[in-house]
Design an enzyme around this catalytic site. Structure first.
Site, mmCIF file in Angstrom:
data_model
loop_
_atom_site.group_PDB
_atom_site.id
_atom_site.type_symbol
_atom_site.label_atom_id
_atom_site.label_comp_id
_atom_site.label_asym_id
_atom_site.label_seq_id
_atom_site.Cartn_x
_atom_site.Cartn_y
_atom_site.Cartn_z
ATOM 1 N N ASP A 95 10.371 -1.802 98.605
ATOM 2 C CA ASP A 95 9.457 -1.675 99.735
ATOM 3 C C ASP A 95 8.367 -0.676 99.326
ATOM 4 O O ASP A 95 8.425 -0.042 98.273
ATOM 5 C CB ASP A 95 10.197 -1.246 101.010
ATOM 6 C CG ASP A 95 9.415 -1.686 102.258
ATOM 7 O OD1 ASP A 95 8.189 -1.938 102.142
ATOM 8 O OD2 ASP A 95 9.994 -1.763 103.354
HETATM 9 C C1 BGC Z 1 7.263 -2.629 105.207
HETATM 10 C C2 BGC Z 1 7.602 -3.993 104.676
HETATM 11 C C3 BGC Z 1 6.344 -4.694 104.234
HETATM 12 C C4 BGC Z 1 5.646 -3.840 103.207
HETATM 13 C C5 BGC Z 1 4.381 -4.462 102.636
HETATM 14 C C6 BGC Z 1 6.365 -1.854 104.268
HETATM 15 O O1 BGC Z 1 5.899 -0.677 104.834
HETATM 16 O O2 BGC Z 1 8.462 -1.926 105.446
HETATM 17 O O3 BGC Z 1 8.275 -4.736 105.652
HETATM 18 O O4 BGC Z 1 6.661 -5.960 103.730
HETATM 19 O O5 BGC Z 1 5.294 -2.615 103.816
HETATM 20 O O6 BGC Z 1 3.362 -4.472 103.544
#
Ligand code: BGC
Length: 745
Positions: A288
């Site tokens: 993430d």
């Molecule tokens: C979120 C994810 C997301 C990623 C990319 C993160 O902050 O937890 O769910 O896919 O950002 O945008």
């Protein structure tokens, strides 16, 4: 040899099912990748493991490196970008990677296409309340078509995180509290995104997230620690992730939280032992956002180099934004902390997905379509309207809905004409100008002259207040009308990532508005906008009807008009319990009996596992949802009173539409294992069917439950079903009272 075979046999019992064989397509992709890897420098290899975002040509991941992104692409030091919204920009960067880097390896573009790309569908929790797997799959397919045409090859969806905690704002992105339904929905979404052919111009790669157990963040605070028994994890949290792997999802995202004391992005047990060895996942794992680097703050890595080492050793393929792989990867290999063999494996899995997407054959294949033939197609808009209506849940109705023809409506509240809020969190590439609001749709349906509108009150990121003169105007138009439709709840901004709330009531200004309107003596229909369950005791008591409208996307308005006018009959059923009070959280239907269950779920009482100040039951249970007609469940028959282990339990039930209008209902089957090896939930969903019945019509629904579906995680972590007696119930919610019994021999 004999010993090896028996170890393998034991392992397959432990894990539930053996990992599937590699397909021909996968083998071919791996072979292609291996050949290419032989030509790559170590730096180029780490380039494939790095994902960046561009902001005016500069990479600015929190805590990450700053570099000139274009020269990094030309040097082959970037494997992927996220969040590029513009197809021309994507194609420009792709051209740079393919034509100007030494090996011409194409980039993969990822984006959060969570509940729609251009057309925004209801938030995922809302859509799960339709219990309509075909519709959910189709929504993902439409999102894939619109994304692929925009040169987005990869979505960070489905979110497979089970959660029992409405304080956690990300419940809006999931499918609620039930692992069985969650698993079916996860698989449907993967099928929708990826189709049968990943390389087709209109399919994209799915990403299972957030691995794992992110929805169990303590106290509902986003990113918080997760700690639970492995038994609980395997029984309640793992099934949707597993189903999405089985459905063939080619990527996984590691979660922000720690699990068993180790942050997921450096957790080898999670990412390798469980995900790859046990579940048989063969695609690639992306972290993430900056989660690799954040392991320093978690306190398990001394610096970026340490963090990269942990993540690489955990078999995390791609570093989202942190920049630590490209910064320290080569050094780690040179110092012998990481083997180049491991790097090759990680790179191979990334290249194989790019290959399977067809990017090596034609890196531009996803950006070619005529956008006007893909975006906002009328048939897809019509579908979005249907699925929005099916997602809405009628929570209460004291004879006020549907509205009479010619009725004069006072439409009041912050979300009645809020094109952005209705899209909810993660709006993809959705254009709020395409949203049709409640106001627009109701004016069209009932006549402009019959809909008096005022906003009265503000609710969102920047304000939570009554507008000047708002209450007076609201009361005035209420008095001039036959009925009040009060749109209240939480805004789109309150949904999704990092919006945890300790209070899950509707903000005070809106409650004051409700009180003022109640004093007019007019009947009140609350249209509840929210991305999570709320404590709405107050509103339910005061309103004559409550329609849970969620954040239902581009076509939320027409869907509301369809339902309140009676053109469509509400059919949504909750997939997450609505608590009576935040103090009940976590409250979920599939909880355990304990040695001291309360005598009544509806009375406060002591010396039992309940409260002395409030009922044990939630305000609205899992599965709840009303209709304008009445369904009767009768004649439950257990067709197989005894079944061999490995056989199939068959149960039938008659459902009759006793009312005067046609309607859809969701017949739900629950079971309880009476005597098990470990304590089991009081009820577990094990089957459901959406059915349409004309007025007066009856249907017999037959459920078939393989005994393998009754398996659970035992204390030695083996996954198997017990012999013995089970209760079974069928009905329209998790309180279903029609009951039968079967025995597994
Ligand atoms: C979120 C994810 C997301 C990623 C990319 C993160 O902050 O937890 O769910 O896919 O950002 O945008």
């Amino acid at each position: 040899m004999k010993r090896l075979i028996s170890i393998l046999a034991i392992l397959s019992v432990l894990v539930g099912s053996a990992a599937p064989q590699m397909t021909q397509e996968e083998k071919e992709a791996m072979k292609f990748a291996d050949k290419l890897i032989k030509k790559m420098t170590l730096r180029e290899k780490f380039g494939q493991l790095e994902q960046f975002i561009t902001r005016r040509g500069v990479v600015t991941g929190p805590g990450g490196v700053k570099c000139d992104i274009e020269s990094a692409v030309r040097k082959g030091e970037v494997g992927s970008f996220l969040s590029i919204r513009d197809r021309n920009e994507a194609l420009r960067l792709q051209k740079m990677a393919v034509e100007e880097s030494r090996l011409g390896i194409p980039l993969i573009f990822g984006y959060d296409i969570i509940h729609g790309c251009k057309i925004i569908f209801p938030e995922n929790l809302a859509m799960s309340c339709s219990w309509n797997l075909d519709a959910i799959e189709r929504s993902a397919r439409i999102a894939a078509e619109e994304s692929a045409a925009t040169a987005i090859h990869w979505t960070f969806s489905p979110m497979c995180d089970i959660s029992f905690d409405p304080r956690w704002s990300r419940v809006s992105e999931g499918a609620g509290e039930d692992p069985y339904l969650g698993a079916k929905i996860a698989a449907a979404m993967v099928r929708g995104y990826q189709g049968d052919d990943l390389s087709a111009q209109n399919t994209i790669a799915a990403c299972i997230k957030h691995f794992a157990a992110y929805g169990a963040a303590q106290a509902g605070k986003d990113y918080n620690t997760v700690d639970m028994s492995e038994l609980m994890f395997r029984n309640l949290y793992l099934p949707p992730y597993r189903a999405a792997v089985d459905a063939g999802a080619v990527t996984v995202m590691s979660s922000f939280n720690d699990f068993k004391g180790v942050p997921a992005s450096g957790n080898k047990w999670l990412l390798y032992d469980l995900l790859r060895e046990e579940l048989g996942f063969r695609g690639f794992v992306v972290s993430d956002w900056n989660a690799v680097h954040e392991m320093i703050i978690h306190g398990v890595a001394a610096d970026g180099k340490d963090a990269a080492e942990l993540a690489l050793k955990a078999h995390l393929n791609m570093d989202m934004l942190g920049g630590d792989y490209i910064a320290y990867g080569e050094q780690l290999v040179k110092e012998g902390r990481i083997s180049e063999k491991l790097v090759d494996e990680l790179v191979r899995e990334v290249l194989a997905v790019k290959y399977r997407l067809g990017l090596f054959e034609d890196p531009y294949r996803y950006g070619k379509q005529d956008l006007s033939k893909v975006y906002y197609l009328p048939e897809n808009m019509e579908f979005a309207r249907e699925v929005a209506a099916e997602s809405m849940v009628l929570l209460k109705n004291e004879g006020v809905l549907p509205l009479q023809k010619g009725v004069k409506i006072a439409l009041i509240g912050p979300f009645a004409d809020a094109p952005k809020d209705q899209l909810g969190a993660w709006r993809g590439l959705g254009d709020e100008k395409r949203s049709i609001t409640f106001r627009t749709a109701l004016e069209e349906r009932f006549g402009k002259e019959n809909v008096l509108y005022t906003k009265a009150c503000e609710c969102g990121k920047y304000a939570d207040k009554i507008l000047e003169g708002g209450i007076e105007e609201a009361v005035k138009i209420a008095e001039q009308s036959d009925i009040v439709l009060l749109s209240m709840g939480l805004s789109g901004w309150h949904s999704g990532e990092s919006r945890s709330r300790a209070e899950i009531t509707i903000p005070a200004p809106q409650q004051a508005l409700l009180d003022a309107l109640k004093n007019t003596g007019k009947k009140i229909v609350v249209l509840l906008s929210t991305g999570r369950p709320l404590d709405i005791r107050n509103e339910v008591e005061k309103a004559d009807a409550v329609l849970l409208t969620w954040h239902s996307g581009t076509m939320a308005g027409p869907a509301v008009a369809d339902l309140v006018s009676g053109d469509k009959n509400p059919s949504g059923h909750l997939t997450m319990s609505f608590p009576c009070s935040v103090g009940q959280v976590p409250v979920h239907y599939n909880s355990k009996n304990t040695g001291r269950p309360p005598k009544s779920q509806f009375k406060a009482q002591g010396y039992s596992s309940s409260y002395v100040d409030i009922q044990n039951a939630p305000l609205f249970p899992f599965g709840h949802g009303l209709s304008y007609t009445e369904f009767e469940y009768s004649d439950l028959k257990v067709l197989t009173p005894t079944v061999e282990l490995g056989g199939v339990v068959k149960v039938s039930v008659k459902v009759t539409n006793k009312g005067k209008v046609a309607g859809d209902d969701v017949a739900q089957l629950y079971v309880h294992d009476l005597v098990a090896e470990t304590t089991r939930p009081v009820r577990e969903l094990k089957g459901f069917e959406r059915l349409s019945l004309k007025a007066g019509e009856s249907k017999v629904v037959e459920f078939e439950i393989p005994t393998s579906e009754l398996a659970y995680c035992h204390s030695d972590l083996s996954w198997k079903a017990d012999k013995g007696d089970f209760h079974v119930w069928v009905g329209a919610d998790s309180y279903a009272s029609l009951k039968g019994k079967f025995t597994i021999k």
